[in-house]
Enzyme design. Structure first.
Site, PDB file in Angstrom:
ATOM      1  N   SER A 271       0.818  -1.207  -0.049  1.00 15.07           N
ATOM      2  CA  SER A 271       0.122  -0.090   0.062  1.00 15.07           C
ATOM      3  C   SER A 271       0.777   1.218   0.108  1.00 15.07           C
ATOM      4  O   SER A 271       0.240   2.268  -0.047  1.00 15.07           O
ATOM      5  CB  SER A 271      -0.997  -0.028   1.212  1.00 15.07           C
TER       6      SER A 271
ATOM      7  N   LYS B 118       0.226   3.432  -2.687  1.00 10.81           N
ATOM      8  CA  LYS B 118      -0.809   4.395  -2.911  1.00 10.81           C
ATOM      9  C   LYS B 118      -0.316   6.105  -2.784  1.00 10.81           C
ATOM     10  O   LYS B 118      -1.032   6.625  -3.217  1.00 10.81           O
ATOM     11  CB  LYS B 118      -1.854   4.126  -1.737  1.00 10.81           C
TER      12      LYS B 118
ATOM     13  N   SER C 144      -6.590   3.396   3.948  1.00 10.59           N
ATOM     14  CA  SER C 144      -6.008   2.728   3.079  1.00 10.59           C
ATOM     15  C   SER C 144      -6.857   2.009   2.275  1.00 10.59           C
ATOM     16  O   SER C 144      -6.635   1.028   1.525  1.00 10.59           O
ATOM     17  CB  SER C 144      -4.918   1.659   3.663  1.00 10.59           C
TER      18      SER C 144
ATOM     19  N   LYS D 199       2.817   6.627   4.792  1.00  7.64           N
ATOM     20  CA  LYS D 199       1.766   5.484   4.616  1.00  7.64           C
ATOM     21  C   LYS D 199       2.560   4.157   4.732  1.00  7.64           C
ATOM     22  O   LYS D 199       3.666   3.990   4.759  1.00  7.64           O
ATOM     23  CB  LYS D 199       1.543   5.651   3.052  1.00  7.64           C
TER      24      LYS D 199
END
Length: 382
Positions: A55, A58, A120, A222
């Site tokens: 993730s 992202k 997320s 993140k």
């Protein structure tokens, strides 16, 4: 002419340059830490090894959204529709991280941003990708192209979410480049990364970045996790106008991700510091001239220079100005004449160019003849 070397003062030499060789061990499989202001690397471990970013990829999805917000193609109040594909592929039914969006629902861009950062949400990423590029596949192409533009030469994308795929690859160094771009280019939107909670469709979720809940100045960015990638975190912390970005990946638990990231960032702030060296336009020293109407010319630097170094290495640093001199006239203002060389034991030297502060004309024929005679008879130059 001969090489002229000018050693700057001991006090000045004590406030200079950082080295990335001053290292610390880490249990992370890949790691990279950099000072945002100076760009100096504090730590790297397999930083250029291709890895699944999970993730953390992202962040590129968010970059493309922020870019459109900044140039006016989007606004925070624009609304995107949730497709059946986004709901099925990225929603709760898929067992993935989700914002709990519903099919055919209209969602504000600001809420989608928060859903991506805080929750997320894979569904939010797919909604954004389809709205911007028509399909997630097309959006992934744009992600890869943007990565190349940013200098992330070892990154490629096949989706907007970080879902496991052989084509979804980044490096720790590339993630740090992306993190720094988000921080520097979009300060008005970077603030979203520090938000700890977000409630949407009646469901409140907390930001998974563990550093936000510690008193260490962390304000982004993140987390990521898949079975192949392990546990990762792209993080940033700010203290006293000094910002560090750290990327770790390949850790074996949520706890290890939290404790190792905290330990490394604390080490970075504790063991290193930033020091101002020169201001743009500052005269560093003067260079001797030959066959000129002036004896010397000032040497100026064309940029602010602030550097990072280990605190314990300050006294070992040396700063010298080097040029082949005396320099024959004529000299033009802005002409590169010399360089500042910053060096220390076991470190790579850094060179910064120096330029003429003013014009310096050449002597006439009689003056040149006299200077030549002085040089021959007395060894006098100038």
């Amino acid at each position: 002419m001969r090489l002229r070397t000018t050693f700057l003062s001991t006090a000045l030499a004590a406030s200079l340059f950082a080295t990335s060789s001053f290292a610390i061990d880490t249990i992370a499989r890949e790691a990279f830490m950099v000072d945002v202001k100076t760009g100096h690397v504090l730590l790297e471990k397999d930083a250029d090894v291709s890895m699944p970013p999970a993730s953390m990829s992202k962040l590129m999805t968010l970059y493309l959204v922020f870019e459109r917000l900044k140039d006016g193609r989007l606004s925070l109040d624009d609304e995107f529709s949730v497709s059946e594909n986004a709901w099925r592929k990225g929603g709760a039914a898929s067992g993935s991280s989700t914002m709990f969006l519903e099919p055919r629902q209209k969602v504000r861009v600001e809420d989608l941003i928060k859903g991506i950062i805080i929750q997320s949400g894979n569904d939010a990423c797919i909604v954004v990708a389809e709205a911007i590029s028509g399909s997630e596949k097309n959006f992934a192409v744009e992600m890869t192209e943007k990565a190349q533009e940013l200098g992330m030469m070892n990154s490629s994308f096949s989706n907007a979410t970080g879902w496991p795929d052989p084509g979804q690859r980044m490096t720790a160094r590339d993630l740090s480049i992306l993190a720094r771009a988000l921080i520097s280019e979009f300060p008005e939107y970077y603030k979203f990364f520090a938000e700890k909670n977000f409630k949407y469709n009646g469901i409140r979720q907390s930001n998974r970045n563990p550093l936000l809940y510690k008193t260490m100045g962390a304000d982004g960015l993140k987390t990521g996790h898949t079975s192949e990638a392990g546990y990762g975190l792209a993080s940033s912390a700010l203290r006293d106008d000094r910002r560090l970005v750290l990327v770790v990946n390949g850790l074996n638990s949520v706890r290890a991700r939290s404790s190792e990231s905290e330990r490394l960032i604390e080490w970075g702030f504790r063991e290193f510091n930033n020091y101002a060296l020169f201001k743009k336009g500052e005269e560093v020293t003067q260079a001797e001239l030959w066959l000129s109407e002036k004896q010397t010319v000032g040497l100026v630097i064309d940029q602010d220079v602030e550097v990072t170094l280990p605190r314990k290495s300050r006294r070992e640093m040396k700063v010298t100005v080097k040029y082949d001199g005396p320099i024959p006239a004529p000299i033009k203002k802005g002409q590169q004449l010399a360089k500042v060389v910053i060096s220390a034991p076991d470190t790579k030297s850094v060179e910064i160019p120096l330029y003429a502060a003013e014009d310096a004309g050449r002597l006439g024929f009689v003056g040149r003849l006299g200077a030549a005679l002085k040089s021959i008879i007395w060894g006098v130059t100038g």
